[in-house]
Design a protein around this motif. Structure first.
Motif, mmCIF file in Angstrom:
data_model
loop_
_atom_site.group_PDB
_atom_site.id
_atom_site.type_symbol
_atom_site.label_atom_id
_atom_site.label_comp_id
_atom_site.label_asym_id
_atom_site.label_seq_id
_atom_site.Cartn_x
_atom_site.Cartn_y
_atom_site.Cartn_z
ATOM 1 N N SER A 12 0.807 -1.225 0.000
ATOM 2 C CA SER A 12 0.000 0.000 0.000
ATOM 3 C C SER A 12 0.842 1.278 0.000
ATOM 4 O O SER A 12 0.311 2.369 -0.251
ATOM 5 N N LEU A 13 2.135 1.157 0.294
ATOM 6 C CA LEU A 13 2.964 2.363 0.415
ATOM 7 C C LEU A 13 2.964 3.226 -0.847
ATOM 8 O O LEU A 13 2.800 4.459 -0.756
ATOM 9 N N PRO A 14 3.154 2.663 -2.043
ATOM 10 C CA PRO A 14 3.128 3.518 -3.239
ATOM 11 C C PRO A 14 1.793 4.248 -3.426
ATOM 12 O O PRO A 14 1.775 5.413 -3.815
ATOM 13 N N GLN A 15 0.685 3.550 -3.127
ATOM 14 C CA GLN A 15 -0.625 4.189 -3.251
ATOM 15 C C GLN A 15 -0.751 5.352 -2.277
ATOM 16 O O GLN A 15 -1.205 6.442 -2.636
ATOM 17 N N GLY A 16 -0.340 5.129 -1.009
ATOM 18 C CA GLY A 16 -0.397 6.200 -0.013
ATOM 19 C C GLY A 16 0.476 7.378 -0.402
ATOM 20 O O GLY A 16 0.096 8.550 -0.221
ATOM 21 N N TYR A 17 1.644 7.074 -0.961
ATOM 22 C CA TYR A 17 2.568 8.131 -1.395
ATOM 23 C C TYR A 17 1.942 8.979 -2.504
ATOM 24 O O TYR A 17 1.991 10.222 -2.456
ATOM 25 N N LEU A 18 1.327 8.333 -3.496
ATOM 26 C CA LEU A 18 0.704 9.071 -4.602
ATOM 27 C C LEU A 18 -0.492 9.894 -4.117
ATOM 28 O O LEU A 18 -0.708 11.028 -4.573
ATOM 29 N N GLU A 19 -1.245 9.331 -3.173
ATOM 30 C CA GLU A 19 -2.372 10.084 -2.603
ATOM 31 C C GLU A 19 -1.875 11.315 -1.853
ATOM 32 O O GLU A 19 -2.437 12.417 -1.976
ATOM 33 N N ALA A 20 -0.792 11.141 -1.068
ATOM 34 C CA ALA A 20 -0.218 12.272 -0.330
ATOM 35 C C ALA A 20 0.339 13.318 -1.283
ATOM 36 O O ALA A 20 0.156 14.529 -1.068
ATOM 37 N N LEU A 21 0.996 12.873 -2.328
ATOM 38 C CA LEU A 21 1.571 13.788 -3.316
ATOM 39 C C LEU A 21 0.474 14.650 -3.950
ATOM 40 O O LEU A 21 0.635 15.878 -4.110
ATOM 41 N N LYS A 22 -0.639 14.033 -4.271
ATOM 42 C CA LYS A 22 -1.764 14.759 -4.872
ATOM 43 C C LYS A 22 -2.307 15.813 -3.909
ATOM 44 O O LYS A 22 -2.562 16.967 -4.293
ATOM 45 N N ILE A 23 -2.473 15.435 -2.641
ATOM 46 C CA ILE A 23 -3.016 16.382 -1.655
ATOM 47 C C ILE A 23 -2.052 17.549 -1.451
ATOM 48 O O ILE A 23 -2.467 18.718 -1.401
#
Length: 360
Positions: free
Chosen positions: A78-89
């Motif tokens: 899940s780390l890459p998904q969380g990273y991309l979500e954080a990057l977007k925010i």
């Protein structure tokens, strides 16, 4: 000055309350501050953040330490998904600074902030840093410590002692002159590892009936409230029992002595108020950090500590009886208050602004 402040962390109230206190201090000093929280999807986080009134978002994230192989795999995937979500925010919110208070959710957020060149401030509440802060300290710009004993885990050039921010209503209580006409024992079982305390304390204090005139306020956590209420009733001891108390300032106002675990935020609140305490650290806390937290306050004269493994009702009851004799409680309260850092939130604001100023 209009600051755009992004805070991240969560998993326990001990993480979130200092973050909320810091955000409120930013808004007090700079009313145009725009604030956003990034937390987990856990109910505890979402409810705490909703009640704070701040805008909040949640990203995909799971804990790593102490997990089964399957849970660990799920967390890593899940780390890459969380990273991309954080990057977007972060790209949408465009913060001037990111303030991270610990917990597994901070990893993707801090990594995204580093990628975007946003200043990063970590806050470590405990005497022994958690896994997230240990790893993230290498890419953070500043590390704020609640307890100076944690300094050895970090790069000395980055660390600064700020203390642990506490909620505004607790600070307001600390400014008042407290009087304790009655002997009221506040038991903070909490939600994690509370069951042993919830069983032990009524058993210990039952033996004091007739020897010491006291009342009890007992926060049990969700699971044990009914059982604990029945224990106090069977002992014929005047006790107010609730799973949680929303107005902790009012509860603290009534108390003469606290029996508690040794979470960092609770200890910071007790110190600000000047509340003497008997501490029973949660024995399976990561790296036994609660014991080390407690030892700091014991060394300062504001608390007693008993490890759960060697503790029984007779020992605990005897300790309470001793504290209620003479002036010991008053002396401990005065020593506890000397350990407080009531301006912790202001100190953190200053550290954040130093980094923001360097970017402008």
């Amino acid at each position: 000055m209009a600051i755009r402040l992004l805070l991240t962390g969560g998993g326990t109230g001990g993480h979130l309350f200092p973050a909320i206190a810091t955000a409120r201090e930013f808004q007090r000093q700079y009313p145009d501050t725009k604030t956003m929280f990034i937390g987990t999807k856990r109910r505890m986080d979402t409810e705490s953040l909703r009640s704070s009134g701040f805008e909040s978002r949640a990203i995909t994230s799971f804990g790593i330490k102490g997990k089964s192989p399957l849970q660990l795999l799920k967390a890593l995937v899940s780390l890459p998904q969380g990273y991309l979500e954080a990057l977007k925010i972060l790209r949408e919110f465009r913060p001037d600074v990111v303030f991270a208070v610990g917990g597994y959710v901070t990893g993707p957020v801090v990594a995204a902030a580093k990628r975007l060149g946003i200043p990063i401030v970590l806050h470590e509440q405990n005497s022994v840093p958690g896994m997230a802060n240990r790893y993230l300290s290498h890419i953070a710009d500043r590390i704020c410590l609640s307890l100076s004993v944690a300094a050895g885990y970090f790069n000395a050039k980055k660390t600064v002692f700020t203390g642990n921010p506490v909620r505004e209503n607790i600070l307001n209580l600390a400014a008042e002159r407290r009087t304790a006409d009655e002997k009221i024992i506040l038991v903070l079982g909490g939600s994690q590892g509370a069951h042993r305390l919830n069983v032990l304390v009524p058993e210990a204090l039952r033996a004091l009936k007739g020897k010491v005139d006291f009342k009890v306020i007992h926060q049990t956590g969700k699971k044990d409230a009914q059982e604990v209420r029945a224990s106090w009733q069977a002992a014929e001891i005047d006790a107010t029992v609730e799973p949680f108390f929303r107005d902790m300032a009012e509860v603290y106002r009534q108390a003469s002595l606290v029996i508690s675990r040794a979470g960092a935020t609770t200890l910071a609140e007790l110190a600000v108020i000047g509340m003497p305490a008997i501490l029973i650290p949660y024995p399976t806390a990561a790296d036994n950090h609660q014991l080390k937290n407690a030892e700091h306050y014991v060394a300062g004269g504001g608390a007693m500590v008993f490890e759960e493994a060697g503790l029984n009702a007779e020992i605990l009851g005897s300790a309470v009886q001793t504290l209620f004799a003479g002036d010991r409680l008053e002396e401990m309260g005065a020593m506890m208050k000397k350990l407080a850092v009531p301006d912790a939130a202001d100190r953190i604001v200053k550290e954040c602004l130093t980094l923001v100023g360097g970017q402008q």
